[in-house]
Scaffold this motif. Structure first.
Motif, PDB file in Angstrom:
ATOM      1  N   MET A  77       0.790  -1.099  -0.018  1.00 26.94           N
ATOM      2  CA  MET A  77       0.069  -0.118   0.043  1.00 26.94           C
ATOM      3  C   MET A  77       0.913   1.314  -0.045  1.00 26.94           C
ATOM      4  SD  MET A  77      -3.320   0.518   2.269  1.00 26.94           S
ATOM      5  CE  MET A  77      -2.290   0.483   4.123  1.00 26.94           C
ATOM      6  N   VAL A  78       0.529   2.238  -0.637  1.00 24.71           N
ATOM      7  CA  VAL A  78       1.021   3.471  -1.059  1.00 24.71           C
ATOM      8  C   VAL A  78       0.467   4.531  -0.165  1.00 24.71           C
ATOM      9  CG1 VAL A  78       2.070   5.127  -2.611  1.00 24.71           C
ATOM     10  CG2 VAL A  78       1.976   2.785  -3.236  1.00 24.71           C
ATOM     11  N   ILE A  79       1.181   5.396   0.708  1.00 24.91           N
ATOM     12  CA  ILE A  79       0.691   6.351   1.682  1.00 24.91           C
ATOM     13  C   ILE A  79       1.631   7.366   1.373  1.00 24.91           C
ATOM     14  CG2 ILE A  79       0.013   7.318   3.722  1.00 24.91           C
ATOM     15  CD1 ILE A  79      -0.381   4.489   4.571  1.00 24.91           C
ATOM     16  N   GLY A  80       1.398   8.113   0.095  1.00 27.06           N
ATOM     17  CA  GLY A  80       2.334   9.412  -0.124  1.00 27.06           C
ATOM     18  C   GLY A  80       2.101  10.538   0.663  1.00 27.06           C
ATOM     19  N   TRP A  81       2.814  11.502   0.644  1.00 31.85           N
ATOM     20  CA  TRP A  81       2.738  12.800   1.742  1.00 31.85           C
ATOM     21  C   TRP A  81       1.575  13.612   1.374  1.00 31.85           C
ATOM     22  CZ3 TRP A  81       2.531  17.523  -0.652  1.00 31.85           C
ATOM     23  CH2 TRP A  81       3.107  17.729  -1.649  1.00 31.85           C
ATOM     24  N   PRO A  82       1.012  13.687  -0.075  1.00 30.34           N
ATOM     25  CA  PRO A  82      -0.336  14.387  -0.161  1.00 30.34           C
ATOM     26  C   PRO A  82      -1.395  13.709   0.626  1.00 30.34           C
ATOM     27  CG  PRO A  82       0.835  13.985  -2.283  1.00 30.34           C
ATOM     28  CD  PRO A  82       1.542  13.080  -1.146  1.00 30.34           C
ATOM     29  N   THR A  83      -1.371  12.356   0.938  1.00 29.88           N
ATOM     30  CA  THR A  83      -2.709  11.841   1.618  1.00 29.88           C
ATOM     31  C   THR A  83      -2.807  12.395   3.023  1.00 29.88           C
ATOM     32  OG1 THR A  83      -2.440   9.907   0.317  1.00 29.88           O
ATOM     33  CG2 THR A  83      -3.700   9.782   2.432  1.00 29.88           C
ATOM     34  N   PRO A  84      -1.823  12.395   3.928  1.00 28.86           N
ATOM     35  CA  PRO A  84      -2.000  12.861   5.042  1.00 28.86           C
ATOM     36  C   PRO A  84      -2.155  14.536   5.203  1.00 28.86           C
ATOM     37  CG  PRO A  84       0.459  12.109   5.104  1.00 28.86           C
ATOM     38  CD  PRO A  84      -0.336  11.706   3.932  1.00 28.86           C
ATOM     39  N   VAL A  85      -1.512  15.190   4.212  1.00 24.62           N
ATOM     40  CA  VAL A  85      -1.627  16.648   3.955  1.00 24.62           C
ATOM     41  C   VAL A  85      -3.145  16.859   3.759  1.00 24.62           C
ATOM     42  CG1 VAL A  85      -1.046  18.742   2.559  1.00 24.62           C
ATOM     43  CG2 VAL A  85       0.751  17.125   3.485  1.00 24.62           C
ATOM     44  N   ALA A  86      -3.691  16.070   2.704  1.00 17.59           N
ATOM     45  CA  ALA A  86      -4.988  16.360   2.272  1.00 17.59           C
ATOM     46  C   ALA A  86      -5.922  16.108   3.641  1.00 17.59           C
ATOM     47  CB  ALA A  86      -5.326  15.328   1.142  1.00 17.59           C
ATOM     48  N   ALA A  87      -5.769  15.021   4.150  1.00 14.39           N
ATOM     49  CA  ALA A  87      -6.467  14.529   5.354  1.00 14.39           C
ATOM     50  C   ALA A  87      -6.494  15.862   6.563  1.00 14.39           C
ATOM     51  CB  ALA A  87      -5.762  13.439   6.096  1.00 14.39           C
ATOM     52  N   TYR A  88      -5.429  16.174   6.676  1.00 11.37           N
ATOM     53  CA  TYR A  88      -5.318  17.285   7.875  1.00 11.37           C
ATOM     54  C   TYR A  88      -5.882  18.536   7.233  1.00 11.37           C
ATOM     55  CZ  TYR A  88      -2.911  14.221  11.284  1.00 11.37           C
ATOM     56  OH  TYR A  88      -2.820  13.279  12.084  1.00 11.37           O
ATOM     57  N   VAL A  89      -5.618  18.839   5.963  1.00  6.64           N
ATOM     58  CA  VAL A  89      -6.505  20.060   5.634  1.00  6.64           C
ATOM     59  C   VAL A  89      -7.870  19.988   5.465  1.00  6.64           C
ATOM     60  CG1 VAL A  89      -6.707  21.503   3.241  1.00  6.64           C
ATOM     61  CG2 VAL A  89      -4.131  20.872   4.142  1.00  6.64           C
ATOM     62  N   VAL A  90      -8.275  18.922   5.152  1.00  9.57           N
ATOM     63  CA  VAL A  90      -9.905  18.719   5.147  1.00  9.57           C
ATOM     64  C   VAL A  90     -10.526  18.786   6.507  1.00  9.57           C
ATOM     65  CG1 VAL A  90     -11.965  17.167   4.447  1.00  9.57           C
ATOM     66  CG2 VAL A  90      -9.918  17.457   2.938  1.00  9.57           C
ATOM     67  N   GLY A  91      -9.921  18.082   7.319  1.00 11.57           N
ATOM     68  CA  GLY A  91     -10.384  17.858   8.621  1.00 11.57           C
ATOM     69  C   GLY A  91     -10.286  19.094   9.444  1.00 11.57           C
ATOM     70  N   VAL A  92      -9.022  19.501   9.482  1.00  8.11           N
ATOM     71  CA  VAL A  92      -8.852  20.647  10.444  1.00  8.11           C
ATOM     72  C   VAL A  92      -9.405  22.081   9.598  1.00  8.11           C
ATOM     73  CG1 VAL A  92      -6.999  22.444  11.281  1.00  8.11           C
ATOM     74  CG2 VAL A  92      -6.832  19.945  11.312  1.00  8.11           C
ATOM     75  N   GLY A  93      -9.289  22.143   8.355  1.00  8.19           N
ATOM     76  CA  GLY A  93      -9.622  23.193   7.619  1.00  8.19           C
ATOM     77  C   GLY A  93     -11.263  23.342   7.678  1.00  8.19           C
ATOM     78  N   VAL A  94     -12.099  22.305   7.655  1.00  6.75           N
ATOM     79  CA  VAL A  94     -13.560  22.239   7.674  1.00  6.75           C
ATOM     80  C   VAL A  94     -13.703  22.666   9.092  1.00  6.75           C
ATOM     81  CG1 VAL A  94     -15.598  20.833   7.439  1.00  6.75           C
ATOM     82  CG2 VAL A  94     -13.878  20.688   5.743  1.00  6.75           C
ATOM     83  N   THR A  95     -13.325  22.242   9.866  1.00  6.52           N
ATOM     84  CA  THR A  95     -13.686  22.211  11.535  1.00  6.52           C
ATOM     85  C   THR A  95     -13.480  23.856  11.787  1.00  6.52           C
ATOM     86  OG1 THR A  95     -12.829  20.163  12.027  1.00  6.52           O
ATOM     87  CG2 THR A  95     -13.422  21.546  13.941  1.00  6.52           C
TER      88      THR A  95
END
Length: 859
Positions: free
Chosen positions: A360-378
């Protein structure tokens, strides 16, 4: 202030839990889709890079068809010997391969995959780049022997000694399995059948002197790009039927990955659609949660102000809580996304695509996108409640009011909502009045966005009038309990509007798509009834063409009177206005009028199918300055070109979708001249005089028994096929609705739970003056039901308007029937009431278990 913020966050962690779940869901879908697509992309990149030849020579074809033609473009096999003499070439190989050639076993059961992956029949040649190796039996020799890949053999319970029938374009032939080949790399889910090279050339391509491509291996030290230039120089720029396409291994891998990209994009965009719905609905939940928490902490915030905290510090305190919530939710969502990606990988493995979760590939854009979405939306969702918190005065600490801002006027919302709503309504009206599809679609998108925003903004204004109607029967049915539940829902319009908005978004989407799909189904039914005059239509799934021997055997079936063939090809037409349009054209036999009823604006079928003639949709012709008699340059695959005269113009609404963009079609003589070797996609069959269609059908099915991929359909079957295809889109929308409902339920639960805390003293007093536990639970359930039904009514009303406008856009493409599925709409309203009951279970139970004296003494 930081200590106070952290303590406040920990003190309210239970109340923030449901908001965190909304963040977790949205982040999980974003992260899961990115991880899954990255994993599949990396896996196939390795496969394509490791198996592609250093340089590959293929027939050049710039035209891409939406529907397959069945024709196999080839190059001379003699090129292999010619290119072997080029400086820097170590070896050359002839490739003879076809995709989607049906292969059946001795019981006439299809051997190929059912997941959409291809069935590839190719020649057997082992190089260091081969994706398979022989693990049992021996290599194929002669026309009666074949190898089968191990995965397909295992799924279909086949082994050495079993017989396969390959239905190739030149004709069917049998081959006995003499060996099993096992994948040494990722199996993309395809079924592979290997023949020796002479057999593959003669049986698959019809000639022993042609190939589908030539693979060229570079000598040690020779760069692929250098070798490509040398090979291109040797071949020159021209051939008898077009030009060759010369690609390096990297270019070949990119081309293969681009074809796979369409499949990956579907999965990625579907999951991102789920994430988008989760984010949108989650915003309402978070806004509501923080608004209620701040309202309940009026004294606390006022006391902080009285002790010296300024507005900025209070605002920062609330936003810090939101950031903490976003970080926790994003972290859990990222973990859930990894789990979701693992599940998708296992699901793909079950479908035959052997992916490995260990790769499984977990590139750096994935956690960045996850935290941008989660933290940004909140953060964004909590900003307005934070501003409201900063406005709490120090004197509020001395006040007894627990709910801030309940009585604030809604004038600003009325003005803003009215302006945005008027703009949205104007856009939707423009969409309905537009005569251009592109303009109508753009106005539709703008209108949908603006009306959704307007409804969310102005929702609280609708709370009192609508809920008074929806809950009007409560006092008569449930007495004082019903009256109190209705008044509780009316007490804070902002809160009720925000809670209902979460459900409204999902139901608006469902309402709109239900109207659109019902209208499409009704339109297609009308078109099929109007245009389809054949007793039966014979075709594969997705218009995959079948070999000519199928047509010959159908014609020879007892009781068959007329057979009209349909065949597709990609074309590019140069129109009088200077535009070059790439599309797919159809070809038909002369007696098309006997199996179809086409409405012509100019000309007739004889003029449309005549030698050197072409027909097109009248609207398309008008848009591009085409008239009957105009001469149109037409480009076919492999660079074949000609000029065709427009013989007829059709009315798209009455053409039954016989063509693709532009509705282009011509006679069979044209397609056989410029696309030789094509295969039929459909057969329109009429029973012979004296033979009833119901007696002909079993005979046709018996004839087609060796060809399980070809189905016999009458008009009713054809309608069902169209309905099933539309239903796939509807099922996706229902899945989105399911996700929206899950989050909306969380929102209702959250609102009621916080409302119960907020009204603790009130509930205690009601219990003290005689309200029973059962009555209290009923009151909260009725409040929940009226909020949920309010959201459903708003959402469905908005969705029906959207759906009608979508139908107006479809009408420009000939689908003019409007259908509103009232059964579905009523079922959704009833379902919303059930959602309200379910959402109220825990808050009602909690309220009924309160200690009466402790509740009265609650501060």
């Amino acid at each position: 202030m930081l200590k106070a913020t952290l303590r406040s966050f920990l003190a309210h962690k239970g109340r923030l839990l449901l908001s965190a779940l909304a963040i977790v869901l949205s982040v999980a879908f974003v992260a899961g889709s990115l991880i899954f697509s990255d994993t599949v992309t990396r896996t196939f990149d390795r496969l394509f890079a490791s198996t592609a030849a250093d340089v590959t020579v293929e027939p050049k074809n710039d035209l891409k068809s939406q529907l397959p033609t069945g024709a196999t473009e080839t190059v001379p096999a003699s090129l292999a010997d010619r290119l072997a003499k080029v400086d820097g070439v170590a070896a050359t190989h002839v490739d003879a391969s076809v995709e989607n050639a049906p292969v059946v076993d001795s019981a006439n059961k299809s051997v190929g995959p059912t997941t959409g992956a291809p069935t590839i029949v190719t020649n057997w040649q082992i190089t260091e780049r081969s994706p398979v190796k022989l693990t049992s039996g021996h290599e194929p020799h002669g026309s009666g022997e074949a190898l089968l890949d191990a995965d397909t053999a295992d799924k279909r319970h086949l082994g050495i000694g079993d017989t396969l029938t390959v239905q190739a374009q030149p004709g069917s032939f049998k081959a006995r399995i003499v060996g099993i080949a096992t994948f040494t790399t990722t199996n993309p889910g395809a079924a592979l059948i290997f023949l020796d090279t002479p057999t593959a050339q003669s049986k698959l391509l019809g000639r022993s002197d042609v190939a589908t491509s030539i693979s060229v291996d570079a000598a040690p030290g020779v760069d692929d790009a250098v070798l490509k230039r040398r090979v291109s120089a040797e071949l020159g720029t021209g051939t008898g039927t077009g030009t060759y396409d010369v690609k390096t291994a990297e270019e070949q891998a990119k081309s293969a990955a681009a074809q796979l990209g369409g499949f990956l994009d579907v999965i990625k965009y579907v999951m991102l659609g789920f994430a988008g719905i989760a984010v949108l609905v989650g915003i309402f939940l978070i806004v509501n949660t923080f608004s209620m928490l701040i309202a309940q902490r009026t004294r606390e915030l006022g006391l902080l102000r009285a002790l010296g905290a300024d507005r900025r510090q209070v605002r920062r305190s609330v936003l810090t809580e939101a950031l903490l919530l976003g970080l926790v939710g994003s972290t859990l969502g990222l973990a859930a996304g990894i789990g979701l990606a693992v599940g998708l990988i296992k699901l793909m493995t079950a479908f035959g695509m052997n992916l490995k979760s260990t790769e499984m590939v977990i590139g750096w854009p994935t956690p960045v996108a996850a935290y941008v979405v989660g933290v940004g939306v909140t953060y964004v969702a909590a900003y307005l409640p934070a501003r409201r918190a900063a406005g709490v005065s120090p004197m509020a600490a001395l006040s007894d009011a627990e709910v801030a801002g309940v009585g604030r006027p809604l004038r600003v919302r009325a003005v803003v909502g009215g302006v945005v709503g008027a703009a949205g309504a104007a856009a939707l009206a423009g969409c309905a009045a537009s005569t251009k599809t592109s303009t109508a679609a753009s106005l539709l998108g703008l209108g949908v966005v603006l009306t959704l925003i307007a409804t969310v903004i102005a929702g609280p204004l609708l709370v009192r009038p609508v809920i008074r109607v929806l809950g009007g029967a409560f006092p008569a049915l449930f007495g004082p309990v019903g009256r109190m539940s209705q008044r509780n829902a009316l007490r804070n319009p902002r809160r009720t509007g925000a809670t209902a908005a979460a459900l409204m978004v999902g139901l608006a989407l469902v309402g709109g798509m239900s109207v659109a799909s019902a209208s499409m189904s009704k339109s297609f039914d009308q078109q099929i009834e109007k245009t389809l005059g054949a007793d039966f239509v014979l075709q594969n799934a997705n218009f995959v063409p079948f070999s000519r021997e199928v047509t010959d055997k159908v014609r020879a079936t007892d009781g068959v009177g007329l057979v009209v063939r349909q065949r597709f090809t990609p074309v590019a037409v140069r129109l009088p206005d200077g535009k070059r349009v790439e599309t797919t054209a159809a070809a038909y036999d002369p007696r098309l009028d006997d199996v179809a009823h086409i409405t012509y604006a100019r000309g007739d079928t004889a003029a449309a199918l005549g030698d050197g003639r072409i027909a097109m949709d009248a609207k398309f012709a008008e848009d591009h300055d085409v008239r009957v008699g105009s001469t149109i340059p037409v480009e076919f695959p492999a660079g074949r070109r000609t000029e065709l005269t427009v013989g007829a113009l059709t009315d798209q609404a009455g053409s039954g979708g016989f063509g693709m963009q532009g509705g282009l079609f011509f006679g069979f003589g044209t397609i056989e001249k410029y696309v030789p070797g094509g295969q039929d996609s459909s057969l329109y069959v009429n029973a012979a005089p004296g033979t009833a269609p119901d007696r002909l059908r079993p005979r046709l099915e018996k004839t087609l028994d060796p060809y399980p991929q070809v189905q016999v359909r009458d008009q009713a079957d054809y309608k069902k096929l169209v309905h099933d295809q539309i239903a796939v889109l509807l099922y996706l929308v229902y899945a989105l609705l399911g996700l929206a409902i899950v989050i909306a339920v969380l929102g209702v639960v959250n609102t009621l739970a916080l409302s119960v805390v907020e009204r603790t003293r009130e509930i205690g007093l009601l219990r003290a003056i005689g309200l029973g536990r059962r009555q209290l639970r009923r009151m909260i359930r009725l409040e929940s039901v009226v909020i949920a039904v309010f959201g459903a009514v708003l959402g469905l009303a908005l969705g029906i308007v959207w759906g009608v406008c979508v139908q107006q856009v479809l009408a420009l493409q000939g689908m003019k029937a409007l259908a509103i599925p009232w059964t579905t709409i009523v079922a959704v309203v009833v379902g919303s009431a059930l959602v309200g009951i379910v959402a109220a279970l825990l808050p009602a139970l909690r309220a009924s278990r309160m200690n009466v004296l402790a509740a009265i003494a609650h501060e």
